[in-house]
Scaffold this motif. Structure first.
Motif, PDB file in Angstrom:
ATOM      1  N   PHE A 129       0.818  -1.206   0.000  1.00  0.00           N
ATOM      2  CA  PHE A 129       0.000   0.000   0.000  1.00  0.00           C
ATOM      3  C   PHE A 129       0.860   1.267   0.000  1.00  0.00           C
ATOM      4  O   PHE A 129       0.583   2.230  -0.721  1.00  0.00           O
ATOM      5  CB  PHE A 129      -0.916   0.010   1.230  1.00  0.00           C
ATOM      6  N   LYS A 130       1.895   1.291   0.820  1.00  0.00           N
ATOM      7  CA  LYS A 130       2.723   2.493   0.923  1.00  0.00           C
ATOM      8  C   LYS A 130       3.471   2.768  -0.373  1.00  0.00           C
ATOM      9  O   LYS A 130       3.590   3.930  -0.792  1.00  0.00           O
ATOM     10  CB  LYS A 130       3.711   2.351   2.089  1.00  0.00           C
ATOM     11  N   TYR A 177      -2.744  -0.845   8.606  1.00  0.00           N
ATOM     12  CA  TYR A 177      -1.593  -1.552   9.179  1.00  0.00           C
ATOM     13  C   TYR A 177      -1.837  -1.890  10.645  1.00  0.00           C
ATOM     14  O   TYR A 177      -1.452  -2.974  11.113  1.00  0.00           O
ATOM     15  CB  TYR A 177      -0.345  -0.696   9.021  1.00  0.00           C
ATOM     16  N   CYS A 214     -12.439   6.181   3.032  1.00  0.00           N
ATOM     17  CA  CYS A 214     -11.488   5.658   2.044  1.00  0.00           C
ATOM     18  C   CYS A 214     -11.968   5.953   0.628  1.00  0.00           C
ATOM     19  O   CYS A 214     -11.180   6.340  -0.246  1.00  0.00           O
ATOM     20  CB  CYS A 214     -11.311   4.157   2.249  1.00  0.00           C
ATOM     21  N   ASN A 269      -5.075  -7.019   3.379  1.00  0.00           N
ATOM     22  CA  ASN A 269      -5.969  -5.931   3.784  1.00  0.00           C
ATOM     23  C   ASN A 269      -7.173  -5.920   2.846  1.00  0.00           C
ATOM     24  O   ASN A 269      -7.203  -5.212   1.835  1.00  0.00           O
ATOM     25  CB  ASN A 269      -5.240  -4.587   3.720  1.00  0.00           C
ATOM     26  N   ARG A 272       1.220  -4.357   5.366  1.00  0.00           N
ATOM     27  CA  ARG A 272       0.898  -3.366   4.349  1.00  0.00           C
ATOM     28  C   ARG A 272       0.583  -4.001   3.000  1.00  0.00           C
ATOM     29  O   ARG A 272       0.354  -3.292   2.022  1.00  0.00           O
ATOM     30  CB  ARG A 272       2.066  -2.388   4.184  1.00  0.00           C
ATOM     31  N   ILE A 325      -6.983   1.131  -5.223  1.00  0.00           N
ATOM     32  CA  ILE A 325      -6.804   1.239  -3.772  1.00  0.00           C
ATOM     33  C   ILE A 325      -8.102   0.921  -3.050  1.00  0.00           C
ATOM     34  O   ILE A 325      -8.136   0.142  -2.082  1.00  0.00           O
ATOM     35  CB  ILE A 325      -6.299   2.642  -3.397  1.00  0.00           C
ATOM     36  N   SER A 341      -8.946  -2.833  -1.007  1.00  0.00           N
ATOM     37  CA  SER A 341      -8.983  -2.819   0.453  1.00  0.00           C
ATOM     38  C   SER A 341     -10.384  -3.032   1.021  1.00  0.00           C
ATOM     39  O   SER A 341     -10.530  -3.604   2.116  1.00  0.00           O
ATOM     40  CB  SER A 341      -8.424  -1.493   0.978  1.00  0.00           C
ATOM     41  N   VAL A 380      -3.637   4.210   5.206  1.00  0.00           N
ATOM     42  CA  VAL A 380      -2.814   3.001   5.151  1.00  0.00           C
ATOM     43  C   VAL A 380      -2.333   2.614   6.552  1.00  0.00           C
ATOM     44  O   VAL A 380      -2.252   1.429   6.894  1.00  0.00           O
ATOM     45  CB  VAL A 380      -1.622   3.218   4.194  1.00  0.00           C
TER      46      VAL A 380
END
Length: 434
Positions: free
Chosen positions: A264-265, A316, A341, A327, A322, A392, A396, A312
Motif C-alpha cells: 500500500f505504501k 496496518y 477511504c 488488507n 501493508r 486502492i 482494500s 494506510v
C-alpha cells in the motif's frame, strides 16, 4: 497571524495531548481562512515575507503537523516524537516565509535532519538506514549546484531577497540556470530523480510519510516559484520542453507501476511522482494560470496524499501488514472508514469539487497552449490516476475479510477524525480561493 499560528502550535505541542491537538484543528481552520483572502505580500521586519503561495503552504504545514500528531497517538516515546514534529513544523514555516535566499537554503536543507531522525528512530524495517542514505545522497548532491548559483549571484551584485530577484536584470551570471533547478527537481521529485522517495516512504513511520508527501515535496515547488523569475528558462526552449516531456512520460510510467504494486505504501508513494509531473508543467510554463494550477495541485496533493498514508496506517494497525492481499474486506469491518477511504480515493483522481480538479484543469489549458503534444500524456496521467485510485479502494474494501480483522471491530474515533480532517478542506477550500 503567522506568528500566532506558530505560538499556538508550540503551545499545543508542549501540552502533548492528542485530544487537545485534534480539537485544535477546527480552531486553526477558522484562523487560517483570512490568510487565503489576502492576495498581497505581507512583510515583517524585513525577515519574513508572505505572498499567496507562502501563505497557503504555511497554513498547510501547520495543519498537517497537527494531523500527524493525531495519526501517531500510539507510537512509542511520544514526547520525543512530538518534539521532532514541532521542529519540522517550525522549520517548514520558516522556509515558506523567510525572505533571504541563504536563510531559505539553510531551512530548505535543515528540514532533512529531523526527518532523518524520524525515519531512523520510528521506522519499521532494518532497511530504513539504506532509505536514509538514498535520501541524503539525492537531496544534498542535488542542492550543491543551487548553493553555487546563489553564491555567484550574491558576489556579482545580486540581491539577497527572494522577492526582489525578479527585478535583477543581469541574468548572465546564471548561464546554466537549468542546472540550479536540480535541487528543486529532486525535492519535488520528478522522474528519474524520484528513486529516493519510495524507499523513504516505505521505511518511514506514518508521520514521516505524511511529512514527505504532504510538506517536503512542496519545498521543491515553492523553490521553483520563488526563483522562477531569475532562471533563464523560456517555455519554448529545447531544455525546458525536454524536462517537461521527460517528467510527463516518467509520471505515466510510475503511474503504471502503481497498478503492479503489492504494498500500500509503495503504491501511494509512486502516485506522488505522477501528481508532481502536473506541478512541474504548471511551474515551468511561466504563466499565471500555470502557477495557480501548480499551487492548487500542490495543496490538494498535500492533503490527499497525507490522508491516504494515514488511511494506510489504520489498515496496518488492523492487519499488521501493508500487503494488499492481507488488507481486504474493510467494508464489513467499518463502513464509516470505508466511506472515508472512498472519498479520499475519488479526491485523489481529481473528482469534483476537490482542489485537484481545478488545478489539473488549469494545467491542461496551459499545456495545450504551449504544445498540443502535452495533451496525450496529461490525459493518460489522469486516466491512470483514476485507475490506481479505484484499485486502492476496491482492493482494500472488497473481498474476503481476514479473520484477524473481524475480531478488531471498527476503527477508533481518532482515526476517523484524522481522515475526515484531511478530506474536508480538500473538497471545501475552493470557497476561500481568491
Amino acid at each position: 497571524m503567522v506568528l500566532g499560528l506558530i505560538m499556538c502550535m508550540l503551545l499545543l505541542g508542549v501540552l502533548g495531548s492528542v485530544e487537545v491537538s485534534i480539537a485544535g484543528l477546527s480552531l486553526f481552520g477558522a484562523m487560517a481562512v483570512p490568510l487565503f483572502l489576502s492576495a498581497h505580500c505581507s512583510e515583517l521586519a524585513g525577515v519574513f515575507c508572505l505572498d499567496f503561495s507562502g501563505q497557503a503552504l504555511v497554513v498547510l504545514s501547520i495543519y498537517i503537523s497537527f494531523l500527524m500528531v493525531g495519526a501517531s497517538a500510539t507510537v512509542s516515546r511520544f514526547s520525543s516524537f512530538n518534539s521532532l514534529i514541532i521542529c519540522i513544523g517550525v522549520l517548514l514555516v520558516g522556509a515558506f516565509s523567510v525572505s533571504a535566499t541563504f536563510s531559505f537554503f539553510i531551512l530548505f536543507e535543515g528540514v532533512l535532519f529531523p526527518t532523518l531522525l524520524l525515519i531512523i528512530g520510528w521506522g519499521y524495517q532494518p532497511e530504513r538506514l539504506q532509505a536514509v542514505v538514498y535520501m541524503v545522497v539525492y537531496t544534498v548532491m542535488g542542492s550543491l549546484p543551487l548553493l553555487y548559483g546563489l553564491g555567484s549571484l550574491y558576489f556579482n551584485g545580486g540581491s539577497d531577497n527572494l522577492f526582489s530577484l525578479e527585478h535583477f536584470l543581469d541574468k548572465s551570471v546564471l548561464s546554466f540556470s537549468w542546472l540550479y533547478l536540480l535541487a528543486f527537481l529532486v525535492k519535488l521529485p520528478v522522474f528519474p530523480l524520484h528513486l529516493w522517495l519510495p524507499k523513504a516512504h516505505v521505511e518511514a513511520p506514518v508521520a514521516g510519510s505524511m511529512i514527505l508527501a504532504g510538506l517536503l515535496l512542496k519545498l521543491g515547488g515553492y523553490g521553483v516559484i520563488r526563483l522562477s523569475a531569475l532562471f533563464v528558462l523560456k517555455s519554448i526552449s529545447v531544455v525546458t520542453m525536454l524536462v517537461m516531456m521527460i517528467s510527463l512520460l516518467g509520471g505515466v510510467l510510475t503511474s503504471m507501476v502503481c497498478m503492479r504494486q503489492t504494498d500500500f505504501k509503495s503504491l501511494v508513494a509512486y502516485s506522488s511522482v505522477g501528481h508532481m509531473s502536473f506541478v512541474l508543467i504548471g511551474l515551468l510554463s511561466n504563466t499565471l494560470w500555470g502557477f495557480m494550477g501548480a499551487m492548487l495541485v500542490m495543496v490538494g496533493h498535500g492533503l490527499c496524499s497525507s490522508g491516504l498514508f494515514a488511511m494506510v496506517n489504520t489498515f496496518y494497525l488492523s492487519s499488521h501488514s501493508r500487503l494488499l492481499s492481507m488488507n481486504k474486506g474493510y467494508l464489513m469491518v467499518s463502513p464509516c472508514a470505508s466511506l472515508l477511504c472512498f472519498l479520499l480515493s475519488v479526491s485523489n483522481m481529481a473528482s469534483p469539487p476537490s482542489l485537484n480538479l481545478l488545478g489539473e484543469l488549469f494545467i491542461y489549458m496551459v499545456g495545450a497552449s504551449m504544445n498540443l503534444f502535452f495533451l496525450p500524456p496529461l490525459m493518460l496521467l489522469s486516466f491512470l490516476s483514476a485507475c490506481y485510485s479505484l484499485y486502492i479502494y476496491v482492493s482494500s474494501q472488497h473481498g474476503k475479510c481476514v479473520s484477524s480483522l473481524s475480531s478488531r471491530g471498527s476503527f477508533s474515533m481518532a482515526d476517523l477524525l484524522v481522515l475526515s480532517f484531511h478530506w474536508m478542506p480538500l473538497n471545501f477550500m475552493f470557497v476561500v480561493i481568491p
